[in-house]
Design an enzyme around this catalytic site. Structure first.
Site, PDB file in Angstrom:
ATOM      1  N   ASP A  33       0.863  -1.183   0.000  1.00 45.23           N
ATOM      2  CA  ASP A  33       0.000   0.000   0.000  1.00 45.23           C
ATOM      3  C   ASP A  33       0.899   1.233   0.000  1.00 45.23           C
ATOM      4  O   ASP A  33       2.016   1.208   0.520  1.00 45.23           O
ATOM      5  CB  ASP A  33      -0.894  -0.002   1.249  1.00 45.23           C
ATOM      6  CG  ASP A  33      -2.166   0.828   1.066  1.00 45.23           C
ATOM      7  OD1 ASP A  33      -3.260   0.240   1.078  1.00 45.23           O
ATOM      8  OD2 ASP A  33      -2.053   2.068   0.898  1.00 45.23           O
ATOM      9  N   CYS A 272     -20.083   0.479   0.070  1.00 42.90           N
ATOM     10  CA  CYS A 272     -20.356  -0.196  -1.210  1.00 42.90           C
ATOM     11  C   CYS A 272     -21.714   0.105  -1.840  1.00 42.90           C
ATOM     12  O   CYS A 272     -21.770   0.451  -3.021  1.00 42.90           O
ATOM     13  CB  CYS A 272     -20.227  -1.702  -1.021  1.00 42.90           C
ATOM     14  SG  CYS A 272     -18.550  -2.207  -0.648  1.00 42.90           S
ATOM     15  N   PHE A 273     -22.795  -0.049  -1.072  1.00 44.35           N
ATOM     16  CA  PHE A 273     -24.113  -0.071  -1.719  1.00 44.35           C
ATOM     17  C   PHE A 273     -24.392   1.189  -2.535  1.00 44.35           C
ATOM     18  O   PHE A 273     -24.712   1.119  -3.724  1.00 44.35           O
ATOM     19  CB  PHE A 273     -25.220  -0.288  -0.687  1.00 44.35           C
ATOM     20  CG  PHE A 273     -25.353  -1.718  -0.209  1.00 44.35           C
ATOM     21  CD1 PHE A 273     -24.670  -2.746  -0.845  1.00 44.35           C
ATOM     22  CD2 PHE A 273     -26.156  -2.038   0.869  1.00 44.35           C
ATOM     23  CE1 PHE A 273     -24.787  -4.062  -0.421  1.00 44.35           C
ATOM     24  CE2 PHE A 273     -26.285  -3.349   1.301  1.00 44.35           C
ATOM     25  CZ  PHE A 273     -25.603  -4.356   0.661  1.00 44.35           C
TER      26      PHE A 273
HETATM   27  P1  NAD Z   1      -9.952   0.891   1.297  1.00 44.91           P
HETATM   28  O1  NAD Z   1     -10.047   2.329   1.044  1.00 44.91           O
HETATM   29  O2  NAD Z   1     -10.140   0.352   2.677  1.00 44.91           O
HETATM   30  O3  NAD Z   1      -8.524   0.347   0.798  1.00 44.91           O
HETATM   31  C1  NAD Z   1      -7.945   0.696  -0.419  1.00 44.91           C
HETATM   32  C2  NAD Z   1      -6.444   0.851  -0.200  1.00 44.91           C
HETATM   33  O4  NAD Z   1      -5.813   1.019  -1.472  1.00 44.91           O
HETATM   34  C3  NAD Z   1      -6.063   2.076   0.635  1.00 44.91           C
HETATM   35  O5  NAD Z   1      -5.338   1.670   1.772  1.00 44.91           O
HETATM   36  C4  NAD Z   1      -5.193   2.929  -0.323  1.00 44.91           C
HETATM   37  O6  NAD Z   1      -4.120   3.582   0.332  1.00 44.91           O
HETATM   38  C5  NAD Z   1      -4.687   1.875  -1.276  1.00 44.91           C
HETATM   39  N1  NAD Z   1      -4.238   2.395  -2.572  1.00 44.91           N
HETATM   40  C6  NAD Z   1      -4.896   3.259  -3.404  1.00 44.91           C
HETATM   41  N2  NAD Z   1      -4.164   3.472  -4.512  1.00 44.91           N
HETATM   42  C7  NAD Z   1      -3.034   2.731  -4.396  1.00 44.91           C
HETATM   43  C8  NAD Z   1      -1.897   2.525  -5.223  1.00 44.91           C
HETATM   44  N3  NAD Z   1      -1.804   3.111  -6.430  1.00 44.91           N
HETATM   45  N4  NAD Z   1      -0.907   1.721  -4.774  1.00 44.91           N
HETATM   46  C9  NAD Z   1      -0.994   1.121  -3.558  1.00 44.91           C
HETATM   47  N5  NAD Z   1      -2.044   1.269  -2.740  1.00 44.91           N
HETATM   48  C10 NAD Z   1      -3.069   2.055  -3.148  1.00 44.91           C
HETATM   49  O7  NAD Z   1     -11.002   0.202   0.314  1.00 44.91           O
HETATM   50  P2  NAD Z   1     -11.743  -1.207   0.507  1.00 44.91           P
HETATM   51  O8  NAD Z   1     -12.939  -1.041   1.369  1.00 44.91           O
HETATM   52  O9  NAD Z   1     -10.736  -2.246   0.830  1.00 44.91           O
HETATM   53  O10 NAD Z   1     -12.285  -1.437  -0.964  1.00 44.91           O
HETATM   54  C11 NAD Z   1     -11.420  -1.750  -2.023  1.00 44.91           C
HETATM   55  C12 NAD Z   1     -12.243  -2.174  -3.222  1.00 44.91           C
HETATM   56  O11 NAD Z   1     -12.996  -3.350  -2.908  1.00 44.91           O
HETATM   57  C13 NAD Z   1     -13.273  -1.133  -3.672  1.00 44.91           C
HETATM   58  O12 NAD Z   1     -13.393  -1.201  -5.070  1.00 44.91           O
HETATM   59  C14 NAD Z   1     -14.567  -1.624  -3.038  1.00 44.91           C
HETATM   60  O13 NAD Z   1     -15.701  -1.229  -3.750  1.00 44.91           O
HETATM   61  C15 NAD Z   1     -14.395  -3.126  -3.108  1.00 44.91           C
HETATM   62  N6  NAD Z   1     -15.129  -3.884  -2.077  1.00 44.91           N
HETATM   63  C16 NAD Z   1     -15.201  -3.427  -0.788  1.00 44.91           C
HETATM   64  C17 NAD Z   1     -15.861  -4.183   0.175  1.00 44.91           C
HETATM   65  C18 NAD Z   1     -15.956  -3.721   1.610  1.00 44.91           C
HETATM   66  O14 NAD Z   1     -16.701  -4.328   2.375  1.00 44.91           O
HETATM   67  N7  NAD Z   1     -15.256  -2.691   2.024  1.00 44.91           N
HETATM   68  C19 NAD Z   1     -16.423  -5.416  -0.178  1.00 44.91           C
HETATM   69  C20 NAD Z   1     -16.314  -5.855  -1.496  1.00 44.91           C
HETATM   70  C21 NAD Z   1     -15.662  -5.078  -2.444  1.00 44.91           C
HETATM   71  C1  UDX Z   2     -22.067  -5.292   1.371  1.00 44.72           C
HETATM   72  C2  UDX Z   2     -22.448  -6.650   0.778  1.00 44.72           C
HETATM   73  O1  UDX Z   2     -23.278  -7.362   1.704  1.00 44.72           O
HETATM   74  C3  UDX Z   2     -21.209  -7.459   0.457  1.00 44.72           C
HETATM   75  O2  UDX Z   2     -21.562  -8.681  -0.187  1.00 44.72           O
HETATM   76  C4  UDX Z   2     -20.309  -6.644  -0.445  1.00 44.72           C
HETATM   77  O3  UDX Z   2     -19.126  -7.367  -0.725  1.00 44.72           O
HETATM   78  C5  UDX Z   2     -19.975  -5.305   0.183  1.00 44.72           C
HETATM   79  O4  UDX Z   2     -21.187  -4.600   0.509  1.00 44.72           O
HETATM   80  P1  UDX Z   2     -21.287  -4.452   3.774  1.00 44.72           P
HETATM   81  O5  UDX Z   2     -21.641  -3.111   3.242  1.00 44.72           O
HETATM   82  O6  UDX Z   2     -19.958  -4.652   4.390  1.00 44.72           O
HETATM   83  O7  UDX Z   2     -21.419  -5.556   2.617  1.00 44.72           O
HETATM   84  O8  UDX Z   2     -22.380  -4.891   4.882  1.00 44.72           O
HETATM   85  P2  UDX Z   2     -23.890  -5.400   4.780  1.00 44.72           P
HETATM   86  O9  UDX Z   2     -24.068  -6.460   5.772  1.00 44.72           O
HETATM   87  O10 UDX Z   2     -24.293  -5.712   3.408  1.00 44.72           O
HETATM   88  O11 UDX Z   2     -24.722  -4.142   5.298  1.00 44.72           O
HETATM   89  C6  UDX Z   2     -24.824  -2.952   4.533  1.00 44.72           C
HETATM   90  C7  UDX Z   2     -25.788  -1.993   5.205  1.00 44.72           C
HETATM   91  O12 UDX Z   2     -27.127  -2.482   5.128  1.00 44.72           O
HETATM   92  C8  UDX Z   2     -25.518  -1.785   6.704  1.00 44.72           C
HETATM   93  O13 UDX Z   2     -25.713  -0.443   7.026  1.00 44.72           O
HETATM   94  C9  UDX Z   2     -26.549  -2.667   7.373  1.00 44.72           C
HETATM   95  O14 UDX Z   2     -26.871  -2.252   8.663  1.00 44.72           O
HETATM   96  C10 UDX Z   2     -27.725  -2.478   6.419  1.00 44.72           C
HETATM   97  N1  UDX Z   2     -28.700  -3.591   6.473  1.00 44.72           N
HETATM   98  C11 UDX Z   2     -28.324  -4.857   6.167  1.00 44.72           C
HETATM   99  C12 UDX Z   2     -30.023  -3.321   6.806  1.00 44.72           C
HETATM  100  O15 UDX Z   2     -30.379  -2.163   7.073  1.00 44.72           O
HETATM  101  N2  UDX Z   2     -30.922  -4.348   6.830  1.00 44.72           N
HETATM  102  C13 UDX Z   2     -30.584  -5.630   6.524  1.00 44.72           C
HETATM  103  O16 UDX Z   2     -31.444  -6.510   6.559  1.00 44.72           O
HETATM  104  C14 UDX Z   2     -29.229  -5.889   6.185  1.00 44.72           C
END
Ligand code: NAD
Ligand code: UDX
Length: 480
Positions: A33, A272-273
């Site tokens: 990172d 995400c959503f």
């Molecule tokens: P995050 O912001 O927590 O982490 C991303 C990291 O990438 C940061 O630490 C940042 O410093 C680093 N970064 C950015 N540009 C960079 C570069 N050029 N080189 C090296 N490091 C770099 O984000 P996240 O929540 O882990 O999400 C990452 C991706 O996964 C997004 O596209 C998101 O939509 C997807 N995703 C997130 C979740 C979730 O629950 N958070 C679930 C499924 C998919």
């Molecule tokens: C979501 C997706 O579930 C996951 O598959 C994807 O990879 C990333 O986005 P996340 O956002 O981490 O995951 O949590 P999730 O459990 O989906 O909850 C999202 C939001 O919906 C939260 O604010 C939660 O409180 C709310 N929620 C969830 C409700 O209000 N009602 C429900 O029944 C479920």
């Protein structure tokens, strides 16, 4: 030994790679990172994210086959498989502002991979990206590659925060999309072999690139749509005397619908959503499908409506003003078991109450004061009307106190709002809380975690999302 490098040590990169290292002792995994403090935290006792079970997994593998480093180029150069798990937020300016995904971080990662690579690599899209991103990434890689061969795969991540470790250990499915060429299929097989260390083969789905990319956006849109559907019903329940929990149970018993993800709430949050639906809306618009775009937009509109409705209910039930009244906020994270506050409904609810001049006392077991103050001072991006709203004035910020105990937060408060479903809020001593609050004392349960009838017996006026209203609340209808 196969070498994996993951660019991006965030909520996805960190836990995902920790599980790969844990389940594949024959693979070396390095998570890189550009953020020095983030990598330092991954290498310390205090990991940068709170996720149940993560500490144990990291401690078991770190220094053996799992490493965290800021030497991005070195480790990318050495890897056979490079995962890209950088952030892909909503664009805040320029073309598509407020909807399109900002691929700046992704593009710079791809250019760097092309620059530093000296051997062929499989590049895996782990970040959630617009459909067809792989094509753009392929162009960047092949135009800058000095003859090195890259295969690009889409392997979207479906983990949810708070349950990430369980989701990764026992995924419903792993999805891998690749080119339908012999080289593409070979790359798919190489990545499949990694997951096959612990995921049953029939749960590893393989598709073409575009299906994999779009499936991720579609899955998040479907999930969010269920919440907006049940939240829309919650408003109708309040108007008619139906109980949304009973309705959701009855509806969810239909095996075609299913019982999960039907909890009415103050609104969905998380990184995400909203972002992914806006991205989907933008893609639909760009593909000349305005009706489809409108359909998905409505999922976000209902979510905004639900948050506004909650604030309006609080204000109207307190004689139409919360000016200078102390309101306790229990829970600030976007869901339980995480310290993540990205797009948490708590931000909108707190801003709404501060807009009516309330004083807030906030408690969350995992969110720091700094984080809350930052969130409440931040400019909000208005997705429907791309305008930057003004940050809060320093005087407004002073109206926010952050405390480390639910009893402290509720002391002398006029009302308390539950905004995150932390388990500890179910078992608080509500009699003690009631005795120390101003009267009438209100509970506004945005997560349906408390037993309203028990609290009414104590003396509280209780509002629970989608439940029959107290006579008090009926007399003071909230304007949505
Ligand atoms: P995050 O912001 O927590 O982490 C991303 C990291 O990438 C940061 O630490 C940042 O410093 C680093 N970064 C950015 N540009 C960079 C570069 N050029 N080189 C090296 N490091 C770099 O984000 P996240 O929540 O882990 O999400 C990452 C991706 O996964 C997004 O596209 C998101 O939509 C997807 N995703 C997130 C979740 C979730 O629950 N958070 C679930 C499924 C998919
Ligand atoms: C979501 C997706 O579930 C996951 O598959 C994807 O990879 C990333 O986005 P996340 O956002 O981490 O995951 O949590 P999730 O459990 O989906 O909850 C999202 C939001 O919906 C939260 O604010 C939660 O409180 C709310 N929620 C969830 C409700 O209000 N009602 C429900 O029944 C479920």
């Amino acid at each position: 030994m196969v070498k994996i490098c993951c660019i991006g040590a965030g909520y996805v990169g960190g836990p995902t790679m920790a599980i790969i290292a844990y389940k594949c002792p024959d693979i070396e995994v390095v998570v890189v990172d550009i953020s020095v403090p983030r990598i330092a935290a991954w290498n310390s006792e205090q990991l940068p994210i709170y996720e149940p079970g993560l500490d144990d997994v990291v401690k078991q593998c770190r220094g053996k086959n799992l490493f965290f480093s800021t030497e991005v180029e070195k480790h990318v150069c050495e890897a056979d498989i490079v995962f890209v798990s950088v952030n892909t937020p909503t664009k805040t300016r320029g073309l598509g502002a407020g909807k399109a995904a900002d691929l700046t971080y992704w593009e710079s990662a791809a250019r760097m991979i092309a620059d530093v690579s000296k051997s062929s690599k499989i590049v895996v899209e782990k970040s959630t990206v617009p459909v067809k991103t792989a094509e753009a990434i392929e162009k960047i890689l092949t135009h800058n590659s000095k003859g090195i061969k890259f295969q690009i795969l889409s392997n979207p991540e479906f983990l949810a925060e708070g349950t990430a470790i369980q989701d990764l250990l026992y995924p419903d499915r792993v999805l891998i999309g690749g080119r339908e060429t012999p080289e593409g299929q070979e790359a798919i097989k190489a990545l499949k072999d990694v997951y096959a260390h612990w995921v049953p083969e029939e749960q590893i789905l393989t598709t073409n690139l575009w299906s994999a990319e779009l499936s991720k956006l579609a899955a998040n849109a479907f999930l969010a749509q269920r919440i907006s559907s049940v939240n829309a019903m919650s408003a109708l329940c309040e108007a008619t005397g139906a109980d949304v929990t009973q309705v959701a149970y009855a509806v969810g018993k239909d095996s075609r619908i299913g019982s999960k993800f039907l909890n009415a709430s103050v609104g969905f949050g998380g990184s995400c959503f909203q972002k992914d639906i806006l991205n989907l809306v933008y893609i639909c618009e760009c593909n000349g499908l305005p009706e489809v775009a409108e359909y998905w937009k409505q999922v976000i509109r209902i979510n905004d409506y639900q948050k506004n409705r909650f604030v309006n209910r609080i204000v109207s039930s307190m004689f139409n003003t919360v000016s200078n009244k102390k309101i306790a906020i229990l829970g600030f994270a976007f869901k339980k078991d995480t310290g993540d506050t990205r797009e948490t409904p708590a931000i909108d609810v707190c801003k709404g109450l501060l807009g009516d001049n309330a004083r807030l006392s906030i408690y969350d077991p995992q969110v720091t004061e700094d984080q809350m103050q930052r969130d409440l001072s931040m400019k909000k991006f208005d997705w429907d009307h791309p305008l930057h709203l003004q940050p809060m004035s320093p005087t407004t910020v002073k109206k926010v106190a952050v405390v480390w105990d639910a009893y402290e937060a509720t002391k002398d408060a006029h009302g308390l709002c539950i905004l995150t479903e932390w388990d500890e809020f179910k078992t608080l001593d509500y009699k003690r809380i009631y005795d120390n609050m101003q009267k009438p004392a209100y509970v506004f349960d945005g997560r349906n975690v408390v037993n309203g009838d028990e609290l009414r017996k104590i003396g509280f006026i209780v509002y629970s999302i989608g439940k029959p209203l107290d006579a008090w609340l009926k007399d003071m209808p909230a304007v949505a």
